[in-house]
Design an enzyme around this catalytic site. Structure first.
Site, PDB file in Angstrom:
ATOM      1  N   GLU A   1       9.285  16.600 -25.667  1.00  0.00           N
ATOM      2  CA  GLU A   1       8.622  17.078 -24.441  1.00  0.00           C
ATOM      3  C   GLU A   1       9.160  18.455 -24.042  1.00  0.00           C
ATOM      4  OE1 GLU A   1       6.034  15.397 -23.432  1.00  0.00           O
ATOM      5  OE2 GLU A   1       6.386  13.227 -23.504  1.00  0.00           O
TER       6      GLU A   1
ATOM      7  N   HIS B   1       7.753   7.085 -27.781  1.00  0.00           N
ATOM      8  CA  HIS B   1       6.743   7.983 -27.217  1.00  0.00           C
ATOM      9  C   HIS B   1       7.000   9.430 -27.667  1.00  0.00           C
ATOM     10  CE1 HIS B   1       3.932   9.748 -24.367  1.00  0.00           C
ATOM     11  NE2 HIS B   1       4.905  10.521 -23.920  1.00  0.00           N
TER      12      HIS B   1
ATOM     13  N   LYS C   1       7.115  22.286 -15.489  1.00  0.00           N
ATOM     14  CA  LYS C   1       6.277  21.160 -15.071  1.00  0.00           C
ATOM     15  C   LYS C   1       5.966  21.236 -13.574  1.00  0.00           C
ATOM     16  CE  LYS C   1       5.101  16.436 -15.441  1.00  0.00           C
ATOM     17  NZ  LYS C   1       5.272  15.117 -16.014  1.00  0.00           N
TER      18      LYS C   1
ATOM     19  N   ARG D   1       0.817  -1.243   0.000  1.00  0.00           N
ATOM     20  CA  ARG D   1       0.000   0.000   0.000  1.00  0.00           C
ATOM     21  C   ARG D   1       0.836   1.272   0.000  1.00  0.00           C
ATOM     22  NH1 ARG D   1      -3.089  -3.020   3.903  1.00  0.00           N
ATOM     23  NH2 ARG D   1      -4.781  -4.062   2.821  1.00  0.00           N
TER      24      ARG D   1
ATOM     25  N   HIS E   1      -0.440  14.701 -27.135  1.00  0.00           N
ATOM     26  CA  HIS E   1      -0.538  13.320 -26.656  1.00  0.00           C
ATOM     27  C   HIS E   1      -1.814  12.617 -27.119  1.00  0.00           C
ATOM     28  CE1 HIS E   1       2.815  14.634 -24.251  1.00  0.00           C
ATOM     29  NE2 HIS E   1       2.904  13.498 -23.600  1.00  0.00           N
TER      30      HIS E   1
ATOM     31  N   LYS F   1       2.970  11.012 -11.934  1.00  0.00           N
ATOM     32  CA  LYS F   1       2.088  10.125 -12.712  1.00  0.00           C
ATOM     33  C   LYS F   1       2.817   8.811 -12.898  1.00  0.00           C
ATOM     34  CE  LYS F   1      -0.915  13.054 -15.481  1.00  0.00           C
ATOM     35  NZ  LYS F   1      -1.265  13.465 -16.853  1.00  0.00           N
TER      36      LYS F   1
ATOM     37  N   ARG G   1      -3.509  20.800 -15.473  1.00  0.00           N
ATOM     38  CA  ARG G   1      -2.422  19.853 -15.788  1.00  0.00           C
ATOM     39  C   ARG G   1      -2.610  19.176 -17.147  1.00  0.00           C
ATOM     40  NH1 ARG G   1       0.792  15.495 -11.943  1.00  0.00           N
ATOM     41  NH2 ARG G   1       2.020  14.642 -13.651  1.00  0.00           N
TER      42      ARG G   1
ATOM     43  N   ASN H   1      -0.528  17.461 -21.761  1.00  0.00           N
ATOM     44  CA  ASN H   1      -0.823  16.417 -22.744  1.00  0.00           C
ATOM     45  C   ASN H   1      -0.894  16.954 -24.159  1.00  0.00           C
ATOM     46  OD1 ASN H   1      -1.116  13.873 -21.372  1.00  0.00           O
ATOM     47  ND2 ASN H   1      -2.744  14.887 -20.233  1.00  0.00           N
TER      48      ASN H   1
ATOM     49  N   HIS I   1      -0.684   9.294 -28.399  1.00  0.00           N
ATOM     50  CA  HIS I   1      -1.022   8.004 -27.775  1.00  0.00           C
ATOM     51  C   HIS I   1      -1.725   7.093 -28.778  1.00  0.00           C
ATOM     52  CE1 HIS I   1      -0.872   9.516 -23.302  1.00  0.00           C
ATOM     53  NE2 HIS I   1       0.316   9.325 -23.830  1.00  0.00           N
TER      54      HIS I   1
ATOM     55  N   GLU J   1      -4.618  16.608 -11.931  1.00  0.00           N
ATOM     56  CA  GLU J   1      -5.201  16.895 -13.242  1.00  0.00           C
ATOM     57  C   GLU J   1      -6.721  17.070 -13.196  1.00  0.00           C
ATOM     58  OE1 GLU J   1      -3.171  15.051 -16.594  1.00  0.00           O
ATOM     59  OE2 GLU J   1      -5.072  14.956 -17.645  1.00  0.00           O
TER      60      GLU J   1
HETATM   61  P1  NAD Z   1      12.377   4.464 -22.258  1.00  0.00           P
HETATM   62  O1  NAD Z   1      12.222   4.410 -20.819  1.00  0.00           O
HETATM   63  O2  NAD Z   1      11.914   3.300 -23.068  1.00  0.00           O
HETATM   64  O3  NAD Z   1      13.914   4.759 -22.598  1.00  0.00           O
HETATM   65  C1  NAD Z   1      14.311   4.850 -23.931  1.00  0.00           C
HETATM   66  C2  NAD Z   1      15.434   3.865 -24.270  1.00  0.00           C
HETATM   67  O4  NAD Z   1      16.664   4.366 -23.768  1.00  0.00           O
HETATM   68  C3  NAD Z   1      15.270   2.498 -23.654  1.00  0.00           C
HETATM   69  O5  NAD Z   1      15.767   1.537 -24.540  1.00  0.00           O
HETATM   70  C4  NAD Z   1      16.147   2.597 -22.414  1.00  0.00           C
HETATM   71  O6  NAD Z   1      16.571   1.360 -21.935  1.00  0.00           O
HETATM   72  C5  NAD Z   1      17.298   3.400 -22.946  1.00  0.00           C
HETATM   73  N1  NAD Z   1      18.078   4.156 -21.996  1.00  0.00           N
HETATM   74  C6  NAD Z   1      17.665   4.757 -20.860  1.00  0.00           C
HETATM   75  N2  NAD Z   1      18.644   5.503 -20.341  1.00  0.00           N
HETATM   76  C7  NAD Z   1      19.715   5.344 -21.145  1.00  0.00           C
HETATM   77  C8  NAD Z   1      21.026   5.882 -21.145  1.00  0.00           C
HETATM   78  N3  NAD Z   1      21.407   6.757 -20.233  1.00  0.00           N
HETATM   79  N4  NAD Z   1      21.879   5.491 -22.115  1.00  0.00           N
HETATM   80  C9  NAD Z   1      21.468   4.622 -23.085  1.00  0.00           C
HETATM   81  N5  NAD Z   1      20.233   4.124 -23.176  1.00  0.00           N
HETATM   82  C10 NAD Z   1      19.370   4.485 -22.204  1.00  0.00           C
HETATM   83  O7  NAD Z   1      11.639   5.746 -22.886  1.00  0.00           O
HETATM   84  P2  NAD Z   1      11.531   7.273 -22.412  1.00  0.00           P
HETATM   85  O8  NAD Z   1      11.464   8.042 -23.662  1.00  0.00           O
HETATM   86  O9  NAD Z   1      12.537   7.599 -21.402  1.00  0.00           O
HETATM   87  O10 NAD Z   1      10.115   7.313 -21.684  1.00  0.00           O
HETATM   88  C11 NAD Z   1       8.929   7.066 -22.384  1.00  0.00           C
HETATM   89  C12 NAD Z   1       7.868   6.636 -21.397  1.00  0.00           C
HETATM   90  O11 NAD Z   1       7.649   7.689 -20.474  1.00  0.00           O
HETATM   91  C13 NAD Z   1       6.546   6.316 -22.034  1.00  0.00           C
HETATM   92  O12 NAD Z   1       6.055   5.117 -21.516  1.00  0.00           O
HETATM   93  C14 NAD Z   1       5.652   7.473 -21.619  1.00  0.00           C
HETATM   94  O13 NAD Z   1       4.316   7.108 -21.519  1.00  0.00           O
HETATM   95  C15 NAD Z   1       6.237   7.854 -20.291  1.00  0.00           C
HETATM   96  N6  NAD Z   1       5.979   9.234 -19.883  1.00  0.00           N
HETATM   97  C16 NAD Z   1       5.491   9.441 -18.640  1.00  0.00           C
HETATM   98  C17 NAD Z   1       5.258  10.723 -18.178  1.00  0.00           C
HETATM   99  C18 NAD Z   1       4.797  10.938 -16.777  1.00  0.00           C
HETATM  100  O14 NAD Z   1       4.454  12.073 -16.434  1.00  0.00           O
HETATM  101  N7  NAD Z   1       4.794   9.941 -15.937  1.00  0.00           N
HETATM  102  C19 NAD Z   1       5.544  11.825 -19.013  1.00  0.00           C
HETATM  103  C20 NAD Z   1       6.051  11.581 -20.283  1.00  0.00           C
HETATM  104  C21 NAD Z   1       6.272  10.274 -20.704  1.00  0.00           C
HETATM  105  N1  GLY Z   2       3.079  14.132 -19.037  1.00  0.00           N
HETATM  106  C1  GLY Z   2       1.819  14.632 -18.586  1.00  0.00           C
HETATM  107  C2  GLY Z   2       1.761  14.928 -17.126  1.00  0.00           C
HETATM  108  O1  GLY Z   2       2.675  14.667 -16.387  1.00  0.00           O
HETATM  109  O2  GLY Z   2       0.768  15.413 -16.664  1.00  0.00           O
END
Ligand code: NAD
Ligand code: GLY
Length: 367
Positions: free
Chosen positions: A191, A271, A233, A127, A254, A149, A247, A251, A258, A243
């Site tokens: 982003e 992404h 942010k 939890r 997005h 998030k 907030r 998006n 998405h 949100e």
């Molecule tokens: P990811 O986590 O898949 O990383 C991209 C690639 O880079 C992967 O292959 C990873 O293993 C590799 N990698 C990571 N760090 C590295 C480094 N230092 N050197 C070499 N390779 C490295 O993708 P991302 O673009 O980081 O994140 C995308 C995700 O984030 C999506 O799932 C998206 O929905 C999510 N997201 C979430 C929020 C939020 O607010 N929570 C906001 C934006 C995106």
């Molecule tokens: N990436 C959208 C949010 O964090 O609200």
């Protein structure tokens, strides 16, 4: 071999009352023993993946040990398609096998996929246990590690299962960006551009002037882009953590993005690539509604292109586009909501007439 000492560029704060936390941006933070000492608890479960582990796990684990912490590594497969219930369960299984209790901290070492999934595991294991973000992609340093998030994907929709759960700190070590592939760097720039487009026209202009420095990984340019993105942010999250309104502007791009990710299958487009293209589609729609001058649409299009991102969407077919966009957390009563520019540097959240949406889908997709 001796390591360079840490250098901190910026300390920001996400101000959320008793859930406030620092964002520390700097180089060589992974070896900053004093900083790592401030992680709560004696046991730290480091969740990472098969790409990041060989690069950074040993270094972090040694520094955690030097800070008096026991490091429990949990290494998952890499990729957006792995952000799923099976891997969430794999985290829980590893935690239970290691007899991790409520005082164990979960630390996400990786990009947004690891960050989102580890955050959701931290929100739900027993939890809720303490959570620390150590983002290693540009996208995660400018966006996903901040704001709480957390989620996994469902085959029917992106990030559909999750929780709001804030980390206790974010440690963004810019040194880790040295190993990031160019395509992933561009994905992170999507982003960054988003933050300028929705809220800060001056920052947007700075990005236009500095996009080549950013793509060349100029340390000063990257530090500024990360800091300004986190400031923007953090302020939006401070005003609307869960949100209920504002907030949603984060998006921008997005709703289309998405749909591209789910429509092509997770992992086909990154992404950030889907968001980059989605922003150009949202700008097209903004022009059709008379919100955005064509000259500003052109500026956005050029910046997205200059960042190395796609601007022509895959042709999913109109009914599939609509199906996919109807599964979106922003929607209410079956109506698709869009974040549009009105004008560049300002955004609105709105529904749109079907014929204008059809026109955008036609204009922006590969036939
Ligand atoms: P990811 O986590 O898949 O990383 C991209 C690639 O880079 C992967 O292959 C990873 O293993 C590799 N990698 C990571 N760090 C590295 C480094 N230092 N050197 C070499 N390779 C490295 O993708 P991302 O673009 O980081 O994140 C995308 C995700 O984030 C999506 O799932 C998206 O929905 C999510 N997201 C979430 C929020 C939020 O607010 N929570 C906001 C934006 C995106
Ligand atoms: N990436 C959208 C949010 O964090 O609200």
């Amino acid at each position: 071999m001796s390591r360079p000492s840490a250098s901190i560029f910026a300390r920001l704060s996400v101000d959320l009352g008793e859930r406030s936390y620092p964002i520390i941006i700097g180089s060589d933070l992974l070896t900053d023993v004093e900083l790592l000492r401030s992680i709560p608890g004696k046991r730290v479960a480091v969740v990472t993946n098969t790409v990041v582990a060989p690069l950074y796990l040993e270094r972090l684990s040694a520094s955690l040990n030097a800070a008096g912490k026991q490091c429990i590594p949990i290494v998952l497969p890499d990729g957006e398609e792995e952000k799923n219930a099976d891997n969430l369960m794999a985290i829980f299984t590893a935690l239970l096998e290691q007899k991790c209790d409520r005082k164990t901290t979960l630390l996400a070492l990786g990009g947004g996929v690891i960050g989102d999934m580890t955050g959701f595991a931290a929100a739900t294991y027993m939890r809720g246990v303490p959570f620390v973000q150590v983002p290693t992609t540009l996208l995660a340093q400018v966006d996903s590690s901040v704001g709480g998030k957390t989620a996994i994907n469902h085959p029917l929709g992106k990030n559909m299962i999750g929780a709001f759960y804030q980390p206790q700190m974010v440690l963004a070590d810019t040194g880790t960006l040295a190993t990031l592939p160019d395509r992933e760097l561009s994905a992170g720039l999507a982003e960054v551009i988003k933050h300028g487009a929705i809220i800060d026209a001056v920052f947007f202009q700075w990005l236009e002037q500095n996009i080549q420095r950013l793509r060349a990984r100029d340390a000063g340019a990257l530090a500024h882009a990360i800091q300004r993105s986190c400031e923007i942010k953090a302020e939006v999250v401070r005003q609307d953590e869960r949100e209920s309104g504002l907030r949603a502007i984060l998006n921008f791009g997005h709703t289309f993005g998405h749909a591209i990710e789910a429509g092509l299958g997770y992992g086909e487009w990154l992404h950030g690539e889907a968001v980059g293209c989605g922003m150009t589609m949202a700008a097209d729609l903004s022009v059709r509604l008379g919100y955005l001058p064509v000259a500003e649409q052109t500026r956005l299009h050029s910046l997205v292109e200059a960042a190395g991102l796609p601007t022509l969407a895959p042709d999913l077919g109109e009914s599939r586009w609509l199906d996919l966009m109807e599964v979106d957390k922003k929607n209410e009563g079956g109506q698709i909501k869009f974040i549009l520019l009105k004008p560049l540097g300002t955004s609105v959240i709105t529904t749109v007439p079907t014929e204008l949406l059809s026109a955008t889908l036609n204009a922006c997709t590969r036939s």
